[in-house]
Design an enzyme around this catalytic site. Structure first.
Site, mmCIF file in Angstrom:
data_model
loop_
_atom_site.group_PDB
_atom_site.id
_atom_site.type_symbol
_atom_site.label_atom_id
_atom_site.label_comp_id
_atom_site.label_asym_id
_atom_site.label_seq_id
_atom_site.Cartn_x
_atom_site.Cartn_y
_atom_site.Cartn_z
ATOM 1 N N TYR A 126 31.386 1.318 -5.289
ATOM 2 C CA TYR A 126 31.916 0.204 -4.510
ATOM 3 C C TYR A 126 33.425 0.010 -4.705
ATOM 4 O O TYR A 126 34.148 -0.235 -3.757
ATOM 5 C CB TYR A 126 31.172 -1.088 -4.857
ATOM 6 N N GLU A 184 24.400 4.681 -2.788
ATOM 7 C CA GLU A 184 24.821 3.344 -2.350
ATOM 8 C C GLU A 184 26.321 3.349 -2.124
ATOM 9 O O GLU A 184 27.083 3.878 -2.947
ATOM 10 C CB GLU A 184 24.514 2.260 -3.393
ATOM 11 N N GLU A 189 20.910 2.421 -11.176
ATOM 12 C CA GLU A 189 21.942 1.716 -11.935
ATOM 13 C C GLU A 189 21.427 1.159 -13.268
ATOM 14 O O GLU A 189 21.420 -0.061 -13.489
ATOM 15 C CB GLU A 189 22.563 0.604 -11.090
ATOM 16 N N ARG A 209 16.217 5.086 1.859
ATOM 17 C CA ARG A 209 15.981 4.942 0.425
ATOM 18 C C ARG A 209 15.487 3.532 0.151
ATOM 19 O O ARG A 209 16.146 2.547 0.508
ATOM 20 C CB ARG A 209 17.275 5.207 -0.351
ATOM 21 N N HIS A 245 14.237 -0.456 -9.477
ATOM 22 C CA HIS A 245 15.473 -1.103 -9.051
ATOM 23 C C HIS A 245 15.475 -2.532 -9.611
ATOM 24 O O HIS A 245 15.454 -3.508 -8.866
ATOM 25 C CB HIS A 245 15.587 -1.098 -7.525
ATOM 26 N N ASN A 295 26.393 5.742 -6.942
ATOM 27 C CA ASN A 295 26.629 4.477 -6.260
ATOM 28 C C ASN A 295 28.069 4.061 -6.525
ATOM 29 O O ASN A 295 28.504 4.023 -7.679
ATOM 30 C CB ASN A 295 25.687 3.390 -6.780
#
Length: 477
Positions: free
Chosen positions: A301, A376, A170, A81, A125, A299
């Site tokens: 984290y 991600e 995002e 990606r 992005h 995504n």
């Protein structure tokens, strides 16, 4: 969590990928007609990035992409990606494409396909052409219209060979870190502008999806990647649960509400009424935004922990999104963010794979029948070569094992997760943190730009080749 007694397999067609973005890796910022993006301007503004570092050279992927693709093939990746630099393709954000810019991406795609690696393109992005920002940026409706034109250009050029497309990465960060707290480009600190930017990013997604479909084969997949937050309450008190709802509206519902359901979340307009009247949401906008999606990128984290404001509390906002006197949470001054307990990465983010399982489960309910990709997931650590030049990163192996195990559990629970893109393929320019935070599975010596796969890259390679997770202790090279 104890090791499973036997390997747990992923579905045979599961994509094992890695992800990057244009400004973070390409460099060559003044070559072949490329003009400045907002990140060029921001990173060259004193005090905006760690050490004043920029993406001028980054890791020079623009000139080294063939070697980088060969490295991906050596690692056994089945998908990659990457994002397109808007200002490399359409320097002013308007008008015809620069073919030299498109040729770079044509050549990259051809190289990937020659190595049997599926390309997945992200159109945006975060690197808006500076000329569009000078005209008002994302708070202006015209930027969404310009994005649709850009999407059509790229779709026409690459849609015959690239099947996986992502409109935005995002958008929360673009809107609220770029225009609210100012810790990302363009560095503006205007709560009303951040909410306008959110709506026009939504509109850009819808218009961009329509533009892509107008020029691409029907087989192609159109998606969006959201950094949806897993928002948890500090306690089960009514006040803390209300804080969760407010942050969930701002972190998640402001994007997935229009995109998936054709409506902004209940309460969002009232909660932000002191900031904006939302008059820029015009008749027909929500129908445009709610385009049928072929997939949804998630995504993840770390989770978010909130409570109602404690009048006795003080200190910085612990939301994990950088330090600023301005908030990225418009209308939520009565919400307090807390550090979640547990081990942390170099970003200060708590390691909690249960959040990824919860996120997948949520969107399995939120959008039943919609395939999901983890677009991600990864961790930054203070990686250093040993005297022999090898880079051992057992912490990242443990992180990946935990989060991929969470993905596999979600699949076992019935979620349709079709791929995982490790962030990131290699160390790179980490936005306002400069080159201080290393997320890569491949180590980059920034003095020589030499690439060295870390132990985690070899571990991930074994997972990709076998479709099972090697033990955490296995860093076989």
């Amino acid at each position: 969590m104890p090791e499973p007694s036997s390997p747990v397999s992923f579905p045979p067609a599961f994509l094992w990928g890695a992800a990057t973005s244009a400004y973070q890796i390409e460099g060559a910022v003044r070559e072949d007609g490329r003009t400045p993006s907002i990140w060029d301007t921001f990173s060259h503004t004193p005090g905006k990035t760690a050490g004043g570092e920029t993406g001028d050279i980054a890791v020079d992927h623009y000139h080294r992409f063939r070697d980088d693709v060969a490295l991906m093939a050596d690692l056994g990746l089945s998908a990659y990606r990457f994002s397109i630099s808007w200002s490399r393709v359409q320097p002013t954000g308007r008008g015809p494409a620069v073919q030299r810019g498109l040729d770079f991406y044509r050549n990259l795609v051809d190289e990937l396909l020659a190595h049997d690696i599926k390309p997945a393109i992200t159109l945006y992005h975060w690197d808006l052409p500076q000329e569009l920002e000078d005209a008002g940026g994302w708070p202006e409706r015209d930027t969404a219209l310009r994005f649709a034109d850009y999407a059509q250009i790229v779709g026409e050029a690459l849609g015959d060979r690239v099947e996986q497309w992502i409109t935005l990465n995002e958008p929360w960060c673009s809107a609220f870190l770029g225009y609210g707290s100012g810790v990302h480009a363009p560095g503006r600190t205007d709560a009303a502008a951040s909410l306008k930017a959110a709506h026009h990013l939504n509109l850009a997604h819808g218009l961009g999806a329509k533009a892509l479909r107008s020029v691409m084969p029907a087989r192609n997949s159109v998606a969006v990647s959201l950094n949806s937050s897993v928002v948890r309450p500090l306690s089960q008190s009514p006040a803390d649960l209300a804080a969760v709802r407010r942050i969930d509206n701002l972190a998640n519902g402001v994007f997935h509400g229009p995109m998936l359901h054709g409506a902004y979340p209940e309460g969002l307009f009232e909660e932000t009424s002191a900031i904006t009247d939302w008059s820029y949401v015009l008749d027909g906008d929500l129908a445009v935004i709610k385009q049928p999606l072929d997939a949804l990128g998630l995504n993840y984290y770390t989770p978010t922990l909130v409570s109602a404001t404690d009048a006795t509390a003080s200190g910085p906002r612990a939301d994990g999104h950088g330090a600023s006197a301005y908030t990225p949470w418009p209308g939520a001054d009565d919400v307090m963010f807390h550090q979640t307990p547990g081990e942390r990465t170099e970003m200060g983010w708590t390691i909690d794979p249960t959040g990824l399982h919860d996120l997948i489960t949520r969107y399995t309910r939120e959008a039943p029948g919609l395939p999901l990709y983890i677009t991600e997931n990864g961790a930054a650590y203070d990686d250093k070569p040993d005297p022999e030049g090898r880079v051992h990163d057992p912490e990242r192996i443990a992180y990946l094992h935990g989060h991929l195990s969470a993905v596999r559990r979600a699949i076992a629970d019935g979620a349709d997760v079709r791929g995982y893109y490790l962030w990131s393929l290699m160390d790179n320019f980490e936005w306002a943190y400069g080159y201080d935070k290393r997320f890569g599975a491949v180590y980059v010596d920034y003095a020589t730009l030499a690439r060295t796969p870390k132990s985690s890259a070899h571990w991930y390679s074994r997972a990709a080749r076998t479709g099972t997770l090697p033990p955490v202790t296995d860093a076989a090279e």
